[in-house]
Every structure is written in structure tokens, then in C-alpha cells.
Scaffold this motif. Structure first.
Motif, mmCIF file in Angstrom:
data_model
loop_
_atom_site.group_PDB
_atom_site.id
_atom_site.type_symbol
_atom_site.label_atom_id
_atom_site.label_comp_id
_atom_site.label_asym_id
_atom_site.label_seq_id
_atom_site.Cartn_x
_atom_site.Cartn_y
_atom_site.Cartn_z
ATOM 1 N N ASP A 8 0.842 -1.204 0.000
ATOM 2 C CA ASP A 8 0.000 0.000 0.000
ATOM 3 C C ASP A 8 0.872 1.247 0.000
ATOM 4 O O ASP A 8 0.540 2.249 -0.611
ATOM 5 C CB ASP A 8 -0.889 0.021 1.255
ATOM 6 N N VAL A 9 1.968 1.184 0.751
ATOM 7 C CA VAL A 9 2.780 2.391 0.977
ATOM 8 C C VAL A 9 4.258 2.053 0.864
ATOM 9 O O VAL A 9 4.707 1.038 1.408
ATOM 10 C CB VAL A 9 2.544 2.956 2.409
ATOM 11 N N VAL A 10 5.004 2.909 0.170
ATOM 12 C CA VAL A 10 6.457 2.842 0.246
ATOM 13 C C VAL A 10 6.932 4.130 0.923
ATOM 14 O O VAL A 10 6.503 5.223 0.555
ATOM 15 C CB VAL A 10 7.113 2.616 -1.140
ATOM 16 N N VAL A 11 7.759 3.961 1.947
ATOM 17 C CA VAL A 11 8.312 5.115 2.660
ATOM 18 C C VAL A 11 9.764 5.265 2.233
ATOM 19 O O VAL A 11 10.553 4.322 2.371
ATOM 20 C CB VAL A 11 8.225 4.923 4.191
ATOM 21 N N VAL A 12 10.100 6.433 1.720
ATOM 22 C CA VAL A 12 11.462 6.685 1.242
ATOM 23 C C VAL A 12 12.247 7.332 2.378
ATOM 24 O O VAL A 12 11.990 8.475 2.759
ATOM 25 C CB VAL A 12 11.433 7.610 0.005
ATOM 26 N N GLY A 13 13.185 6.583 2.957
ATOM 27 C CA GLY A 13 14.006 7.111 4.054
ATOM 28 C C GLY A 13 13.693 6.406 5.355
ATOM 29 O O GLY A 13 12.548 6.416 5.826
ATOM 30 N N GLY A 18 10.823 8.504 8.915
ATOM 31 C CA GLY A 18 10.352 7.434 8.030
ATOM 32 C C GLY A 18 9.933 6.206 8.810
ATOM 33 O O GLY A 18 8.879 5.608 8.542
ATOM 34 N N LEU A 19 10.753 5.813 9.784
ATOM 35 C CA LEU A 19 10.434 4.613 10.573
ATOM 36 C C LEU A 19 9.125 4.790 11.337
ATOM 37 O O LEU A 19 8.280 3.885 11.380
ATOM 38 C CB LEU A 19 11.570 4.315 11.559
ATOM 39 N N ALA A 20 8.960 5.966 11.944
ATOM 40 C CA ALA A 20 7.740 6.195 12.735
ATOM 41 C C ALA A 20 6.515 6.266 11.827
ATOM 42 O O ALA A 20 5.441 5.753 12.175
ATOM 43 C CB ALA A 20 7.879 7.462 13.577
ATOM 44 N N LYS A 38 21.065 4.193 2.359
ATOM 45 C CA LYS A 38 22.233 3.609 3.050
ATOM 46 C C LYS A 38 21.745 2.580 4.065
ATOM 47 O O LYS A 38 21.338 1.498 3.709
ATOM 48 C CB LYS A 38 23.034 4.725 3.709
ATOM 49 N N GLU A 39 21.789 2.966 5.360
ATOM 50 C CA GLU A 39 21.226 2.093 6.389
ATOM 51 C C GLU A 39 20.335 2.930 7.292
ATOM 52 O O GLU A 39 20.409 4.172 7.236
ATOM 53 C CB GLU A 39 22.325 1.372 7.187
ATOM 54 N N PRO A 40 19.497 2.301 8.145
ATOM 55 C CA PRO A 40 18.602 3.098 8.989
ATOM 56 C C PRO A 40 19.381 4.121 9.814
ATOM 57 O O PRO A 40 20.478 3.829 10.306
ATOM 58 C CB PRO A 40 17.945 2.048 9.889
ATOM 59 N N ALA A 41 18.812 5.322 9.920
ATOM 60 C CA ALA A 41 19.397 6.420 10.718
ATOM 61 C C ALA A 41 20.760 6.860 10.212
ATOM 62 O O ALA A 41 21.579 7.356 10.982
ATOM 63 C CB ALA A 41 19.463 6.042 12.198
ATOM 64 N N ALA A 42 21.014 6.699 8.917
ATOM 65 C CA ALA A 42 22.308 7.123 8.363
ATOM 66 C C ALA A 42 22.397 8.641 8.227
ATOM 67 O O ALA A 42 23.494 9.182 8.081
ATOM 68 C CB ALA A 42 22.527 6.479 7.004
ATOM 69 N N GLY A 43 21.282 9.329 8.283
ATOM 70 C CA GLY A 43 21.286 10.778 8.118
ATOM 71 C C GLY A 43 21.226 11.497 9.455
ATOM 72 O O GLY A 43 21.881 11.101 10.427
ATOM 73 N N ALA A 44 20.388 12.527 9.530
ATOM 74 C CA ALA A 44 20.337 13.394 10.719
ATOM 75 C C ALA A 44 19.976 12.622 11.990
ATOM 76 O O ALA A 44 20.476 12.935 13.076
ATOM 77 C CB ALA A 44 19.334 14.523 10.486
ATOM 78 N N GLN A 194 0.790 4.487 -2.482
ATOM 79 C CA GLN A 194 1.156 5.815 -1.981
ATOM 80 C C GLN A 194 2.632 5.824 -1.589
ATOM 81 O O GLN A 194 3.190 4.799 -1.171
ATOM 82 C CB GLN A 194 0.307 6.186 -0.774
ATOM 83 N N ILE A 195 3.227 7.010 -1.698
ATOM 84 C CA ILE A 195 4.666 7.160 -1.454
ATOM 85 C C ILE A 195 4.862 8.242 -0.404
ATOM 86 O O ILE A 195 4.325 9.353 -0.543
ATOM 87 C CB ILE A 195 5.388 7.588 -2.752
ATOM 88 N N VAL A 196 5.604 7.926 0.647
ATOM 89 C CA VAL A 196 5.927 8.929 1.673
ATOM 90 C C VAL A 196 7.396 9.295 1.508
ATOM 91 O O VAL A 196 8.267 8.419 1.527
ATOM 92 C CB VAL A 196 5.675 8.373 3.095
ATOM 93 N N ILE A 197 7.663 10.587 1.345
ATOM 94 C CA ILE A 197 9.045 11.049 1.170
ATOM 95 C C ILE A 197 9.544 11.558 2.516
ATOM 96 O O ILE A 197 9.145 12.619 2.992
ATOM 97 C CB ILE A 197 9.129 12.179 0.113
#
Ligand code: GLY
Length: 365
Positions: A8-13, A18-20, A38-44, A194-197
Motif C-alpha cells: 500500500d505504501v512505500v516510505v522513502v528514508g 520514516g520509521l515512525a 544507506k542504512e537506517p538512521a544514516a542521516g540526521a 502511496q509514497i511517503v518522502i
């Protein structure tokens, strides 16, 4: 081209946001997949301090952001126990202290502003500050006590979300979105309604088929310190106009954070480390006794008005959840709730102003 289907949904990030969002969407019965470059929490998220501190973050002219942050703070009180696990959630409040007379003037004005907004914030004299926090420098010029400010360990929150059994595809960035889902750089297509950015500062550009949103990276350097187990540095979240210091309670101490317009640069610099240590030393001289265990730089996703970008845009299957500026951890639960409502046709919380094209001039590339 290989294809994965049926979501139903793809979450980008797969950062905190994104995880929540994915967790909340899954709780509503939607089938969700996260895709992460990359991997989970690779950014901010992997660099964030984890402050839940709307009152001491309040800035003149940012009343709408303050209202949102206060709502977000309230959401955290239910989100943390629901999530479970030891999040190192500390609730002792914050002391925003003046290191000199200039600071004291500025903080008196800020305090009047806080009171005019009905916020809970008390002015403390220098000796009252030191009574609450004996490690403060004798030069401390007084400050603001905000009793409800809190902090959590963002990586503990990430771990708790990862333990929810979400489906995650890592190591393959999203190259394009279209009405059927997303295409990864490897060529694989993932179909979804649906896509969540939720790709932080990488949401604003570089994905074909999305409108270019004005989300930019705002660099923050942050230091990791360690104290002896039996000698807490500070009970409260300590802030000055130039830094914040938080003691996780288990020996780890965090000192942040610079604010730098440097594009996508994530280099740790001597200047950044020096300024943070100097700023902390002004008010907490014992910081020099601590072990220095590391320094990192992260990229906050910032928007022109410092408000997050949450809501639908063209193409109509896209929902944005980015632009959280200095408040990504704080805004995680309310963003996830808003996104879950958007995904299921419900109403977003009133404090969230859903994105409209008029807010920024945007067009699909
Ligand atoms: N919320 C603190 C920071 O962004 O540095």
C-alpha cells in the motif's frame, strides 16, 4: 526490470521520521515497505541530540512552529511508553543560562517573550541557577528554567522502531517516483499505492518525478563526551545561546550543536569542535575533565520558514514528511500521526499545517 509488488505504501528514508511513519501506517493495517539509500538512521537521526525542548527552542517570529512543537512535546508523553524500551528519556527540565551580561540581556528579552506566550519558564538568579545545578560556573549571569523540557536518545528510539518488524530495503537509493511507486537506482521497481518522502535533506532534489522542494541541508556538529559513572555533569539539559549539553544519565554526555550553511558537507572541523567546547566551558567548566569520545556532523533538513513540510503534493500519490529543521526528534510522533491520517483519508492534527503549493513555488521536474 524486476518488480516487487503488493504494498500500500512505500516510505522513502529510514530515519526516525520514516520509521515512525511506517510503524503508524502498519498499525492502521496498511502494508508498508521502507526504502533507504544507506542504512537506517544514516542521516540526521544518527547524529541528533534528541531534545524534546519546545520552550527553549522558541524564537521570535516562530510562533506557529512553537505551537507545533508544544503539541509534539505532548504527543511524546504517550509515544514513548507505547514504543517501549529504554529510550533514556530524561525529564528534569532545561536551564538556559547566561554566560555573560550580553547573554543575560538577550535571555531576559527571551523570557518576557516566553511569558507573553503563556509558556512555563521561570527566571532564576545566578545563585538560584547554581543551587539547581552546582556545576555551573560562578560567572553564570542567571537564566531561564523551563521545567518540562526533556530529552531522549535518538538511537534508542531508532532501535525501538526497528524492533517493530518493519520491512526495510537498504543500500539502494530511490531514483524516481511515478504513479505506480518508486524505481531504485539498481533498476528495481517497487509498486505501491502511496509514497511517503521522508528522506531528510535529500528529499528536496535528485528524485525524478518529484516537485523540487526547498529543503536544504543545515549542518550541525556535535560532540560525544564521557564522564565517570558516579559524577553527573548536569542534572538538567543545559543550554546557552551558543550550545547545549545533555547528560544521558549513563556516562554519556552530548555537546551540540553548530548551525552551518555548508551544503552537503559533513566534515568535522577544528573550528566546530573548538567553538562547542569553548561555549560549554563558559558555563560548565568541569567539561574539560571529561573524556572526548567523538565528534560528528549531521545535516538537518531545513525549509525557508523553518516549518516542516508535511502533506500531499503533485503527483497525487506523494506525501511529504520532511523539513523538520532543528526539531526532527521532537516532531517524530506528530508527523507520523499526520502521515497516517493522510494515508488513510483522515484529518491531520490541527497544529500541523498541511503543505499547500502556495507556501513555496514548486513545480514537477
Ligand atoms: N535540536 C538541536 C539541534 O538541531 O541541534
Amino acid at each position: 526490470m524486476p518488480e516487487r509488488s503488493g504494498h500500500d505504501v512505500v516510505v522513502v528514508g529510514a530515519g526516525l521520521i520514516g520509521l515512525a511513519c511506517a510503524w503508524r501506517a502498519a498499525q492502521r493495517g496498511l502494508s508498508v515497505i521502507l526504502v533507504e539509500a544507506k542504512e537506517p538512521a544514516a542521516g540526521a537521526s544518527g547524529v541528533a541530540a534528541g531534545m524534546l525542548a519546545p520552550v527553549t527552542e522558541a524564537e521570535f517570529g516562530e510562533e506557529e512552529l512553537l505551537r507545533l512543537n508544544l503539541e509534539a512535546h505532548a504527543r511524546w508523553q504517550e509515544f514513548a511508553p507505547e514504543l517501549g524500551g529504554d529510550l533514556h528519556h530524561r525529564r528534569e527540565g532545561a536551564l538556559l543560562v547566561a554566560a555573560d551580561r550580553d547573554d543575560a540581556e538577550a535571555l531576559h528579552r527571551l523570557h518576557s517573550f516566553q511569558l507573553s506566550l503563556g509558556l512555563e519558564a521561570e527566571w532564576l538568579t545566578p545563585s538560584e541557577c547554581r543551587r539547581r545545578e552546582p556545576g555551573l560556573s560562578p560567572r553564570c549571569g542567571g537564566g531561564i528554567f523551563a521545567p518540562h523540557e526533556q530529552h531522549v536518545d535518538p538511537m534508542a528510539v531508532v532501535a525501538a522502531l526497528l524492533a517493530k518488524g518493519l520491512e526495510i530495503r537498504t543500500g539502494d537509493p530511490v531514483a524516481a517516483v511515478d504513479p505506480h511507486g518508486v524505481r531504485l537506482r539498481s533498476g528495481e521497481a517497487i509498486t505501491a499505492e502511496q509514497i511517503v518522502i521522508a528522506a531528510g535533506c535529500w528529499s528536496g532534489s535528485g528524485i525524478e518525478g518529484l516537485p523540487g522542494m526547498p529543503v536544504r541541508p543545515l549542518k550541525g556538529q556535535i560532540l560525544a563526551l564521557r564522564r565517570p559513572p558516579d559524577r553527573p555533569l548536569a542534572e538538567h539539559l543545559i543550554r546557552t545561546p551558543r550550545c547545549y549539553v545533555l547528560d544521558r544519565g549513563d556516562g554519556r554526555v552530548v555537546l551540540g550543536g553548530t548551525m552551518e550553511e555548508r551544503g552537503f558537507d559533513t566534515q568535522v572541523t577544528v573550528d566546530g569542535v573548538y567553538r562547542l567546547l569553548e561555549a560549554a566551558y563558559e558555563v560548565l567548566p568541569d567539561v574539560t575533565e571529561l573524556e572526548f569520545t567523538g565528534a560528528r556532523a549531521g545535516l538537518r533538513p531545513a525549509t525557508p520558514d523553518n516549518l516542516p513540510l508535511i502533506g500531499r503534493s503533485e503527483p497525487g500519490n506523494v506525501i511529504w514528511a520532511t523539513g523538520h529543521y532543528r526539531n526532527g526528534v521532537l516532531l517524530t510522533p506528530i508527523t507520523a500521526e499526520a502521515v497516517a491520517e493522510l494515508l488513510t483519508g483522515g484529518e491531520v492534527p490541527a497544529a500541523v499545517r498541511p503543505f499547500s503549493p502556495e507556501r513555496f513555488a514548486v513545480g514537477v521536474r
